[in-house]
Design a protein around this motif. Sequence first.
Motif, PDB file in Angstrom:
ATOM      1  N   MET A  23       0.849  -1.199   0.000  1.00  0.00           N
ATOM      2  CA  MET A  23       0.000   0.000   0.000  1.00  0.00           C
ATOM      3  C   MET A  23       0.880   1.243   0.000  1.00  0.00           C
ATOM      4  O   MET A  23       2.081   1.191   0.294  1.00  0.00           O
ATOM      5  CB  MET A  23      -0.913   0.007   1.232  1.00  0.00           C
ATOM      6  CG  MET A  23      -0.211   0.334   2.537  1.00  0.00           C
ATOM      7  SD  MET A  23      -1.333   0.348   3.955  1.00  0.00           S
ATOM      8  CE  MET A  23      -1.394  -1.398   4.346  1.00  0.00           C
ATOM      9  N   SER A  24       0.279   2.389  -0.311  1.00  0.00           N
ATOM     10  CA  SER A  24       1.037   3.634  -0.294  1.00  0.00           C
ATOM     11  C   SER A  24       1.396   4.009   1.146  1.00  0.00           C
ATOM     12  O   SER A  24       0.713   3.610   2.095  1.00  0.00           O
ATOM     13  CB  SER A  24       0.221   4.767  -0.930  1.00  0.00           C
ATOM     14  OG  SER A  24      -0.876   5.112  -0.100  1.00  0.00           O
ATOM     15  N   PHE A  25       2.459   4.782   1.298  1.00  0.00           N
ATOM     16  CA  PHE A  25       2.879   5.246   2.619  1.00  0.00           C
ATOM     17  C   PHE A  25       1.751   6.055   3.263  1.00  0.00           C
ATOM     18  O   PHE A  25       1.495   5.932   4.464  1.00  0.00           O
ATOM     19  CB  PHE A  25       4.145   6.106   2.476  1.00  0.00           C
ATOM     20  CG  PHE A  25       4.727   6.547   3.783  1.00  0.00           C
ATOM     21  CD1 PHE A  25       5.570   5.726   4.502  1.00  0.00           C
ATOM     22  CD2 PHE A  25       4.423   7.799   4.312  1.00  0.00           C
ATOM     23  CE1 PHE A  25       6.117   6.132   5.717  1.00  0.00           C
ATOM     24  CE2 PHE A  25       4.956   8.219   5.518  1.00  0.00           C
ATOM     25  CZ  PHE A  25       5.803   7.382   6.227  1.00  0.00           C
ATOM     26  N   GLU A  26       1.072   6.859   2.466  1.00  0.00           N
ATOM     27  CA  GLU A  26      -0.030   7.665   2.981  1.00  0.00           C
ATOM     28  C   GLU A  26      -1.144   6.797   3.552  1.00  0.00           C
ATOM     29  O   GLU A  26      -1.690   7.082   4.623  1.00  0.00           O
ATOM     30  CB  GLU A  26      -0.586   8.551   1.868  1.00  0.00           C
ATOM     31  CG  GLU A  26      -1.662   9.513   2.304  1.00  0.00           C
ATOM     32  CD  GLU A  26      -2.095  10.423   1.171  1.00  0.00           C
ATOM     33  OE1 GLU A  26      -2.460  11.571   1.449  1.00  0.00           O
ATOM     34  OE2 GLU A  26      -2.064   9.984  -0.010  1.00  0.00           O
ATOM     35  N   SER A  27      -1.450   5.705   2.887  1.00  0.00           N
ATOM     36  CA  SER A  27      -2.478   4.791   3.379  1.00  0.00           C
ATOM     37  C   SER A  27      -2.038   4.134   4.681  1.00  0.00           C
ATOM     38  O   SER A  27      -2.835   3.953   5.608  1.00  0.00           O
ATOM     39  CB  SER A  27      -2.780   3.705   2.340  1.00  0.00           C
ATOM     40  OG  SER A  27      -3.410   4.258   1.209  1.00  0.00           O
ATOM     41  N   HIS A  37       1.743  16.571  13.753  1.00  0.00           N
ATOM     42  CA  HIS A  37       2.242  17.768  13.065  1.00  0.00           C
ATOM     43  C   HIS A  37       3.526  17.446  12.300  1.00  0.00           C
ATOM     44  O   HIS A  37       3.686  17.856  11.134  1.00  0.00           O
ATOM     45  CB  HIS A  37       2.506  18.883  14.073  1.00  0.00           C
ATOM     46  CG  HIS A  37       3.104  20.108  13.451  1.00  0.00           C
ATOM     47  ND1 HIS A  37       2.356  21.002  12.703  1.00  0.00           N
ATOM     48  CD2 HIS A  37       4.396  20.571  13.429  1.00  0.00           C
ATOM     49  CE1 HIS A  37       3.146  21.977  12.269  1.00  0.00           C
ATOM     50  NE2 HIS A  37       4.380  21.733  12.688  1.00  0.00           N
ATOM     51  N   ILE A  38       4.424  16.711  12.919  1.00  0.00           N
ATOM     52  CA  ILE A  38       5.671  16.338  12.248  1.00  0.00           C
ATOM     53  C   ILE A  38       5.392  15.424  11.060  1.00  0.00           C
ATOM     54  O   ILE A  38       5.947  15.609   9.969  1.00  0.00           O
ATOM     55  CB  ILE A  38       6.630  15.663  13.248  1.00  0.00           C
ATOM     56  CG1 ILE A  38       7.171  16.703  14.235  1.00  0.00           C
ATOM     57  CG2 ILE A  38       7.787  14.969  12.511  1.00  0.00           C
ATOM     58  CD1 ILE A  38       8.042  16.127  15.331  1.00  0.00           C
ATOM     59  N   ILE A  39       4.513  14.444  11.251  1.00  0.00           N
ATOM     60  CA  ILE A  39       4.188  13.526  10.154  1.00  0.00           C
ATOM     61  C   ILE A  39       3.584  14.284   8.979  1.00  0.00           C
ATOM     62  O   ILE A  39       3.959  14.074   7.813  1.00  0.00           O
ATOM     63  CB  ILE A  39       3.223  12.426  10.640  1.00  0.00           C
ATOM     64  CG1 ILE A  39       3.931  11.514  11.654  1.00  0.00           C
ATOM     65  CG2 ILE A  39       2.697  11.602   9.464  1.00  0.00           C
ATOM     66  CD1 ILE A  39       3.009  10.526  12.346  1.00  0.00           C
ATOM     67  N   LEU A  79       4.996  13.159   5.365  1.00  0.00           N
ATOM     68  CA  LEU A  79       4.049  12.821   4.296  1.00  0.00           C
ATOM     69  C   LEU A  79       4.324  13.532   2.969  1.00  0.00           C
ATOM     70  O   LEU A  79       4.177  12.911   1.905  1.00  0.00           O
ATOM     71  CB  LEU A  79       2.614  13.116   4.751  1.00  0.00           C
ATOM     72  CG  LEU A  79       1.903  11.997   5.507  1.00  0.00           C
ATOM     73  CD1 LEU A  79       0.508  12.429   5.926  1.00  0.00           C
ATOM     74  CD2 LEU A  79       1.824  10.715   4.674  1.00  0.00           C
ATOM     75  N   PRO A  80       4.700  14.820   2.969  1.00  0.00           N
ATOM     76  CA  PRO A  80       4.943  15.467   1.671  1.00  0.00           C
ATOM     77  C   PRO A  80       5.985  14.764   0.815  1.00  0.00           C
ATOM     78  O   PRO A  80       5.991  14.905  -0.405  1.00  0.00           O
ATOM     79  CB  PRO A  80       5.417  16.873   2.071  1.00  0.00           C
ATOM     80  CG  PRO A  80       4.797  17.116   3.410  1.00  0.00           C
ATOM     81  CD  PRO A  80       4.831  15.774   4.087  1.00  0.00           C
ATOM     82  N   TYR A  81       6.867  13.977   1.421  1.00  0.00           N
ATOM     83  CA  TYR A  81       7.948  13.325   0.686  1.00  0.00           C
ATOM     84  C   TYR A  81       7.647  11.877   0.318  1.00  0.00           C
ATOM     85  O   TYR A  81       8.080  11.387  -0.723  1.00  0.00           O
ATOM     86  CB  TYR A  81       9.241  13.381   1.513  1.00  0.00           C
ATOM     87  CG  TYR A  81       9.688  14.792   1.761  1.00  0.00           C
ATOM     88  CD1 TYR A  81      10.519  15.449   0.855  1.00  0.00           C
ATOM     89  CD2 TYR A  81       9.238  15.497   2.868  1.00  0.00           C
ATOM     90  CE1 TYR A  81      10.901  16.763   1.058  1.00  0.00           C
ATOM     91  CE2 TYR A  81       9.616  16.810   3.087  1.00  0.00           C
ATOM     92  CZ  TYR A  81      10.448  17.436   2.184  1.00  0.00           C
ATOM     93  OH  TYR A  81      10.816  18.742   2.384  1.00  0.00           O
ATOM     94  N   PHE A  82       6.927  11.186   1.175  1.00  0.00           N
ATOM     95  CA  PHE A  82       6.778   9.739   0.989  1.00  0.00           C
ATOM     96  C   PHE A  82       5.350   9.280   0.680  1.00  0.00           C
ATOM     97  O   PHE A  82       5.144   8.091   0.441  1.00  0.00           O
ATOM     98  CB  PHE A  82       7.249   9.004   2.253  1.00  0.00           C
ATOM     99  CG  PHE A  82       8.716   9.162   2.548  1.00  0.00           C
ATOM    100  CD1 PHE A  82       9.670   8.688   1.663  1.00  0.00           C
ATOM    101  CD2 PHE A  82       9.139   9.784   3.706  1.00  0.00           C
ATOM    102  CE1 PHE A  82      11.026   8.819   1.923  1.00  0.00           C
ATOM    103  CE2 PHE A  82      10.489   9.933   3.985  1.00  0.00           C
ATOM    104  CZ  PHE A  82      11.436   9.448   3.089  1.00  0.00           C
TER     105      PHE A  82
END
Length: 357
Positions: free
Chosen positions: A56-60, A83-85, A90-93
């Motif tokens: 699955m995607s990292f976001e999922s 907040h860190i995630i 998330l913007p990168y992975f």
Amino acid sequence: MAAFKDKKNGSWYVQFRYTDWRGERQQKLKRGFATKKEAQAWEREFLMQKQADVNMSFESFVALYEKDVKPKLKLNTWLSKEHIIRTKILPYFKKRKLSEITARDVIDWQNEIRQHTKSSGESYSPDYLKNVHTQLSCIFNHAIKYYGLQINPAAKAGNMGSEQPKEMLFWTKEEYIKFIDAMMDKPMLYYAFEILYWCGIREGELLALTPADFDFEKKTLRINKSYQRLQGKDVITTPKTKKSNRVIQMPDFLCDEMQDYFKQLYGLEPDSRIFPLTKHTLKRGMEFGCKASGVKVIRIHDLRHSHVSLLINMGYSAVAIGNRVGHESVEITYRYAHLFPTVQKEMADKLNVERSN
């Protein structure tokens, strides 16, 4: 995977069955996709989540991670993590497959994050960079422990930043007396600082105190909660650690002062916060008192260090001090070792005696 076009508005939707964690068959319907491809991609990610598929995607997976971890954490802890995630990870992975992220990818991400600066233009501290990397590593560790991922690429890449020892400032009793004398005309702040210094409690513990926490017959103060201002709301949580739940014996003069203070509060209820202040107000009060008295500027939390320092100078053991302030004795010994100036001398003296016997 089938996707269907809504004839009424031209959008796409998916409708399918899956087996939930109870082993029961469920039907899922999701509408509002602009294209057939988007609808099918959403169904694919949903089913991989349900099957705990590390492709699955990292976001999922982060959505799964939140579902698993958030209920176990205090709200303020989760908000800091989230907040860190959301801003640094998330913007990168987010579009990458979880299983395909490599240590090389993590190193490239680290190098990118190191270039970031605060809104003030300052670079991030080594402490903060280490925390950011730790949050990424926690996500991969969770995937390994519960979802079958084989390797943690963040651990393989190595850490970013480092934990820096924080300077421990504290006031002597004489400095504190100068400070508190300058606060006499600000009653609420005066009594708040008296509790902080003479009891060694944390700022959040102070701001959560109610009349019900005081037993003036036994001369005790109960610590069983903490105050936070989160998302614009007052939030009362459990204390920082299990050890933080404690009952503190108050000196006679402080009992007398707090009884006088209670008489000044109109309409006081047993569960009312006796210090309806914000952390910002306390900080401003500290700044005012330091300037007015001429003592060195310290943080609110350094009043806790000052209390521990006072008790060490009075000759109390790490165990006794730890019980009072809600720390394990080993932590007191480690953090405040430099404030136990006589211990090493005593050890050397006793070794001399042992050698001569």
